[in-house]
Design a protein around this motif. Structure first.
Motif, PDB file in Angstrom:
ATOM      1  N   SER A 190      -2.952  -3.424  -9.723  1.00 46.33           N
ATOM      2  CA  SER A 190      -3.926  -2.906  -8.769  1.00 46.33           C
ATOM      3  C   SER A 190      -4.614  -4.054  -8.036  1.00 46.33           C
ATOM      4  O   SER A 190      -4.982  -5.063  -8.622  1.00 46.33           O
ATOM      5  CB  SER A 190      -4.977  -2.051  -9.466  1.00 46.33           C
ATOM      6  OG  SER A 190      -5.934  -1.615  -8.505  1.00 46.33           O
ATOM      7  N   ALA A 191      -4.798  -3.829  -6.745  1.00 44.94           N
ATOM      8  CA  ALA A 191      -5.485  -4.823  -5.910  1.00 44.94           C
ATOM      9  C   ALA A 191      -6.943  -4.437  -5.699  1.00 44.94           C
ATOM     10  O   ALA A 191      -7.608  -4.978  -4.818  1.00 44.94           O
ATOM     11  CB  ALA A 191      -4.779  -4.979  -4.575  1.00 44.94           C
ATOM     12  N   GLY A 192      -7.439  -3.490  -6.485  1.00 44.20           N
ATOM     13  CA  GLY A 192      -8.858  -3.167  -6.419  1.00 44.20           C
ATOM     14  C   GLY A 192      -9.204  -1.812  -5.841  1.00 44.20           C
ATOM     15  O   GLY A 192     -10.372  -1.458  -5.735  1.00 44.20           O
ATOM     16  N   ARG A 193      -8.181  -1.047  -5.477  1.00 42.70           N
ATOM     17  CA  ARG A 193      -8.422   0.335  -5.066  1.00 42.70           C
ATOM     18  C   ARG A 193      -7.143   1.133  -5.267  1.00 42.70           C
ATOM     19  O   ARG A 193      -6.052   0.572  -5.290  1.00 42.70           O
ATOM     20  CB  ARG A 193      -8.940   0.432  -3.642  1.00 42.70           C
ATOM     21  CG  ARG A 193      -7.977   0.068  -2.553  1.00 42.70           C
ATOM     22  CD  ARG A 193      -8.565   0.388  -1.168  1.00 42.70           C
ATOM     23  NE  ARG A 193      -7.795  -0.202  -0.116  1.00 42.70           N
ATOM     24  CZ  ARG A 193      -6.656   0.300   0.368  1.00 42.70           C
ATOM     25  NH1 ARG A 193      -6.154   1.402  -0.148  1.00 42.70           N
ATOM     26  NH2 ARG A 193      -6.015  -0.310   1.343  1.00 42.70           N
TER      27      ARG A 193
ATOM     28  N   SER B 280       0.843  -1.203   0.000  1.00 44.41           N
ATOM     29  CA  SER B 280       0.000   0.000   0.000  1.00 44.41           C
ATOM     30  C   SER B 280       0.874   1.248   0.000  1.00 44.41           C
ATOM     31  O   SER B 280       2.032   1.228   0.411  1.00 44.41           O
ATOM     32  CB  SER B 280      -0.946   0.006   1.196  1.00 44.41           C
ATOM     33  OG  SER B 280      -0.227  -0.004   2.392  1.00 44.41           O
ATOM     34  N   TYR B 281       0.296   2.312  -0.491  1.00 40.84           N
ATOM     35  CA  TYR B 281       0.953   3.614  -0.525  1.00 40.84           C
ATOM     36  C   TYR B 281      -0.134   4.671  -0.462  1.00 40.84           C
ATOM     37  O   TYR B 281      -1.315   4.385  -0.675  1.00 40.84           O
ATOM     38  CB  TYR B 281       1.816   3.782  -1.791  1.00 40.84           C
ATOM     39  CG  TYR B 281       1.051   3.651  -3.077  1.00 40.84           C
ATOM     40  CD1 TYR B 281       0.532   4.777  -3.723  1.00 40.84           C
ATOM     41  CD2 TYR B 281       0.822   2.407  -3.659  1.00 40.84           C
ATOM     42  CE1 TYR B 281      -0.192   4.656  -4.899  1.00 40.84           C
ATOM     43  CE2 TYR B 281       0.107   2.276  -4.839  1.00 40.84           C
ATOM     44  CZ  TYR B 281      -0.393   3.409  -5.452  1.00 40.84           C
ATOM     45  OH  TYR B 281      -1.117   3.290  -6.620  1.00 40.84           O
ATOM     46  N   VAL B 282       0.260   5.890  -0.148  1.00 38.93           N
ATOM     47  CA  VAL B 282      -0.707   6.983  -0.061  1.00 38.93           C
ATOM     48  C   VAL B 282      -0.872   7.579  -1.456  1.00 38.93           C
ATOM     49  O   VAL B 282       0.057   8.175  -2.013  1.00 38.93           O
ATOM     50  CB  VAL B 282      -0.246   8.052   0.950  1.00 38.93           C
ATOM     51  CG1 VAL B 282      -1.241   9.213   0.989  1.00 38.93           C
ATOM     52  CG2 VAL B 282      -0.082   7.446   2.331  1.00 38.93           C
ATOM     53  N   HIS B 283      -2.062   7.353  -2.030  1.00 37.10           N
ATOM     54  CA  HIS B 283      -2.369   7.842  -3.375  1.00 37.10           C
ATOM     55  C   HIS B 283      -2.600   9.343  -3.350  1.00 37.10           C
ATOM     56  O   HIS B 283      -3.308   9.864  -2.490  1.00 37.10           O
ATOM     57  CB  HIS B 283      -3.619   7.131  -3.913  1.00 37.10           C
ATOM     58  CG  HIS B 283      -4.223   7.780  -5.109  1.00 37.10           C
ATOM     59  ND1 HIS B 283      -3.568   7.872  -6.318  1.00 37.10           N
ATOM     60  CD2 HIS B 283      -5.414   8.402  -5.273  1.00 37.10           C
ATOM     61  CE1 HIS B 283      -4.347   8.526  -7.174  1.00 37.10           C
ATOM     62  NE2 HIS B 283      -5.458   8.845  -6.570  1.00 37.10           N
ATOM     63  N   ASP B 284      -1.994  10.047  -4.301  1.00 36.00           N
ATOM     64  CA  ASP B 284      -2.199  11.482  -4.475  1.00 36.00           C
ATOM     65  C   ASP B 284      -3.221  11.683  -5.586  1.00 36.00           C
ATOM     66  O   ASP B 284      -2.960  11.332  -6.740  1.00 36.00           O
ATOM     67  CB  ASP B 284      -0.873  12.145  -4.840  1.00 36.00           C
ATOM     68  CG  ASP B 284      -0.999  13.634  -5.100  1.00 36.00           C
ATOM     69  OD1 ASP B 284      -2.126  14.193  -5.015  1.00 36.00           O
ATOM     70  OD2 ASP B 284       0.030  14.268  -5.398  1.00 36.00           O
TER      71      ASP B 284
ATOM     72  N   ILE C 237      -8.730  -0.453 -11.030  1.00 36.62           N
ATOM     73  CA  ILE C 237      -9.246  -1.643 -11.713  1.00 36.62           C
ATOM     74  C   ILE C 237      -8.206  -2.751 -11.627  1.00 36.62           C
ATOM     75  O   ILE C 237      -7.066  -2.584 -12.050  1.00 36.62           O
ATOM     76  CB  ILE C 237      -9.618  -1.344 -13.176  1.00 36.62           C
ATOM     77  CG1 ILE C 237     -10.805  -0.376 -13.225  1.00 36.62           C
ATOM     78  CG2 ILE C 237      -9.951  -2.638 -13.925  1.00 36.62           C
ATOM     79  CD1 ILE C 237     -11.245   0.029 -14.617  1.00 36.62           C
ATOM     80  N   SER C 238      -8.617  -3.846 -11.065  1.00 41.19           N
ATOM     81  CA  SER C 238      -7.753  -5.015 -10.931  1.00 41.19           C
ATOM     82  C   SER C 238      -8.182  -6.066 -11.949  1.00 41.19           C
ATOM     83  O   SER C 238      -9.359  -6.153 -12.294  1.00 41.19           O
ATOM     84  CB  SER C 238      -7.881  -5.595  -9.518  1.00 41.19           C
ATOM     85  OG  SER C 238      -7.092  -6.766  -9.388  1.00 41.19           O
ATOM     86  N   PRO C 239      -7.235  -6.893 -12.399  1.00 45.23           N
ATOM     87  CA  PRO C 239      -7.625  -7.994 -13.281  1.00 45.23           C
ATOM     88  C   PRO C 239      -8.312  -9.115 -12.503  1.00 45.23           C
ATOM     89  O   PRO C 239      -8.920  -9.998 -13.091  1.00 45.23           O
ATOM     90  CB  PRO C 239      -6.288  -8.468 -13.850  1.00 45.23           C
ATOM     91  CG  PRO C 239      -5.298  -8.123 -12.789  1.00 45.23           C
ATOM     92  CD  PRO C 239      -5.792  -6.835 -12.193  1.00 45.23           C
ATOM     93  N   LEU C 240      -8.232  -9.065 -11.189  1.00 42.52           N
ATOM     94  CA  LEU C 240      -8.789 -10.110 -10.322  1.00 42.52           C
ATOM     95  C   LEU C 240     -10.093  -9.639  -9.690  1.00 42.52           C
ATOM     96  O   LEU C 240     -10.233  -8.467  -9.340  1.00 42.52           O
ATOM     97  CB  LEU C 240      -7.799 -10.450  -9.206  1.00 42.52           C
ATOM     98  CG  LEU C 240      -6.403 -10.866  -9.653  1.00 42.52           C
ATOM     99  CD1 LEU C 240      -5.455 -10.890  -8.467  1.00 42.52           C
ATOM    100  CD2 LEU C 240      -6.464 -12.214 -10.344  1.00 42.52           C
TER     101      LEU C 240
END
Length: 155
Positions: free
Chosen positions: A126-129, A19-23, A100-103
């Motif tokens: 991406s893990a979905g968010r 995880s990271y802080v999205h800007d 958008i995740s492929p899973l």
């Protein structure tokens, strides 16, 4: 937990979350992830939705490359590919743009992974968010999604 993470767990594949802080002002979600996680952009893959002859498909390419729509159409056995409108991509997958995740998508769509994914022991996607990436082996991603490895960018 996102549907993507649940899909990885159900599939019993080795994976790691990052995880990271999205800007919100970031120009590119994928390049932001690579930079903040200290990864080569070629190892971080973006999940794109396209329409091949009107049918939705998923294409995954490194974040520092652009999808070649002609190569995607050919890989899917179609004549013409266009990018899927953002609102339609969100409805089809259940995820927001940039997450958008492929899973764990609402409906399993045909998935095409750029052939250079095999250059890496693991990929990040991406893990979905926004702000959450999942790392796993390319072979595991293909097994979970039923995807195919093909040329999707021109080097």
């Amino acid at each position: 937990m996102t549907p993507a993470v649940e899909a990885a767990k159900r599939g019993k594949v080795e994976h790691t979350l990052h995880s990271y802080v999205h800007d919100p002002a970031a120009a590119s979600y994928g390049l932001e992830a690579a930079e903040l996680l200290g990864l080569p952009p070629a190892q971080v893959f973006k999940t794109l939705l396209a329409l091949v002859d009107g049918s939705p498909v998923v294409a995954m390419v490194p974040v520092d490359h652009q999808l070649d729509l002609k190569l995607l159409a050919r890989a899917h056995g179609g004549k013409k590919a266009t990018m899927c409108p953002g609102d339609q991509a969100q409805r089809l997958t259940g995820y927001v743009l940039g997450g958008i995740s492929p899973l764990g998508q609402k409906k399993r769509l045909p998935l095409y992974l750029h052939e250079r994914a095999a250059d890496w022991p693991t990929l990040y996607m991406s893990a979905g968010r926004r702000g959450l990436e999942i790392e796993m082996a390319p072979a595991d991603l293909l097994r979970l999604t039923g995807g195919k490895r093909v040329a999707l960018v021109r080097d």
